[in-house]
Write an enzyme that holds these catalytic residues in place. Structure first.
Site, mmCIF file in Angstrom:
data_model
loop_
_atom_site.group_PDB
_atom_site.id
_atom_site.type_symbol
_atom_site.label_atom_id
_atom_site.label_comp_id
_atom_site.label_asym_id
_atom_site.label_seq_id
_atom_site.Cartn_x
_atom_site.Cartn_y
_atom_site.Cartn_z
ATOM 1 N N ARG A 271 27.339 67.900 -62.901
ATOM 2 C CA ARG A 271 26.409 68.953 -63.170
ATOM 3 C C ARG A 271 26.974 70.386 -63.906
ATOM 4 N NH1 ARG A 271 25.014 71.325 -58.152
ATOM 5 N NH2 ARG A 271 26.230 73.275 -58.734
ATOM 6 N N HIS A 275 23.114 74.713 -59.721
ATOM 7 C CA HIS A 275 22.226 73.957 -59.145
ATOM 8 C C HIS A 275 20.835 74.279 -59.420
ATOM 9 C CE1 HIS A 275 20.496 71.588 -55.629
ATOM 10 N NE2 HIS A 275 19.708 72.844 -55.469
ATOM 11 N N TYR A 284 31.750 78.392 -56.074
ATOM 12 C CA TYR A 284 32.383 77.298 -55.295
ATOM 13 C C TYR A 284 32.929 76.383 -56.309
ATOM 14 C CZ TYR A 284 27.783 75.394 -56.895
ATOM 15 O OH TYR A 284 26.561 75.264 -57.573
#
Length: 379
Positions: A271, A275, A284
């Site tokens: 990805r 998100h 992260y």
């Protein structure tokens, strides 16, 4: 002789019920993700299929960037981008026959559009305007599923029911790596395998369930290995290789349609975007990791294959991109139109037979709207 045997309590033991009924070896996935592009297998790929995949990939990439921009303009409440995962999305839609069903998750808007749903209707749920936005029966596309993995048992149920009715239908259900940690995932796979339902599960393993890396979700060698525990084949494929994903899914769909039962396919992808527009992915994951995956971009991989084989030239590439820009401009124009919304639609399609509580709420809202209309007319 033991004491128990002396007392007459000894009975011969039956074969252990846990003994495997089939050889698990054929169910195991390949040790490495299956690839087509950049390998000798690419020479066997249908040129027309590769061109079709490329057109959809370019349109899908532009669709993702345009929808992401619409969130920043306030025209969408949220958009879970599938940039970097377009090969999975497009291949899933193109691997199905018209009579088959697609069961998407919330990130699979692109697959829904590639299946034939109007681009604006596909975004209606994310805009907050309607329950779904499109007619699932008209397109054979289930509603976008926001709860994780809840669409999987639905897919199995539909596929099993279709087989009982004698309908030649296969269901393809999409889920992310995070969804494999949900109970619905395990229940769906178990039921599908026991009933030999004609369903294909596609796990888009993009590395993170929001901010949780895969290593903190499972200790399995791969997500495809989970198939063995349920008695179905597991396939591992390069999720950025559109030709490979399409081939693996097509084979799985054909296997299911022929009565061979379900297949679990894990597509290893990434990805690129956060998100959603509400997520800060820099908290992260490192920029270097993202850049490394940009070098394995699904659009560039297929474009390079087409160019090297002489199946497309610069003019052809420009035409495909121009088509994608036209699509994006039309999407932007339509999304900037304020929709005419009827508050009473809140009660439509909730239950086949409205409950007393729902009718009471409906009457209350209707009375409030009529009172507001009377006050407005009196001014």
């Amino acid at each position: 002789m033991t004491v128990m045997e002396q007392r007459g309590a000894y009975r011969p033991s039956p074969p252990p019920a846990w003994q495997p009924r089939t050889d698990p070896a054929p169910l195991l996935p390949d040790p490495e993700p299956y690839r087509v592009l950049g390998t000798p297998a690419a020479a066997q790929a249908d040129p027309e299929l590769l061109r079709r995949l490329y057109v959809q990939l370019v349109r899908g990439r532009r669709y993702n960037t345009q929808a992401t921009a619409l969130t920043k303009q306030g025209r969408l409440a949220v958009y879970p981008s599938s940039t970097g995962q377009e090969a999975c999305e497009v291949a899933a839609a193109l691997a199905l026959q018209e009579r088959d069903w697609l069961f998407p998750s919330y990130r699979d808007t692109l697959a829904v559009v590639a299946r034939g749903v109007d681009p604006v209707e596909a975004l209606t749920l994310l805009r907050g305007d309607w329950h779904t936005g499109y007619d699932p029966y008209a397109h054979r596309v289930a509603p976008l599923s926001t709860p994780l993995a809840t669409q999987l048992p639905h897919a199995v149920g539909l596929a099993h029911a279709a087989r009982l009715k004698g309908d030649d239908v296969v269901a393809l259900a999409l889920v992310g790596d995070g969804g494999t940690s949900e109970g619905d995932f395990h229940e769906a796979l178990n039921f599908a395998a026991v009933q030999q339902a004609p369903v294909v599960f596609l796990v888009q393993n993009n590395g993170f369930a929001i901010s949780v890396p895969l290593a903190k979700q499972t200790a399995a060698p791969s997500l495809a290995h989970k198939a063995v525990g349920y008695g179905m084949p597991g396939r591992l494929v390069d999720g950025n290789d559109a030709a490979a994903v399409h081939q693996v899914l097509t084979e799985a769909v054909r296997h299911a349609r022929a009565g061979g039962g379900p297949t679990l396919v894990e597509a290893v992808t990434y990805r690129i975007d956060a998100h959603t527009n509400a997520d800060d992915a820099t908290r992260y994951r490192a920029d270097a990791e993202v850049e490394a995956w940009r070098g394995h971009d699904p659009v560039h991989l297929l474009e390079r294959e087409l160019t090297e084989r002489g199946l497309i030239d610069e003019a052809g590439i420009a035409a495909v991109r121009e088509d994608a820009e036209t699509m994006a401009a039309r999407l932007r124009e339509r999304m900037h139109e304020d929709p005419a919304l009827d508050p009473m639609d809140l009660f439509a399609h909730v239950y086949a037979e409205p409950t007393p509580q729902l009718r009471e709420q409906q009457d209350l809202l209707r009375a409030e709207l009529e009172a507001e209309a009377e006050q407005e007319a009196a001014r």
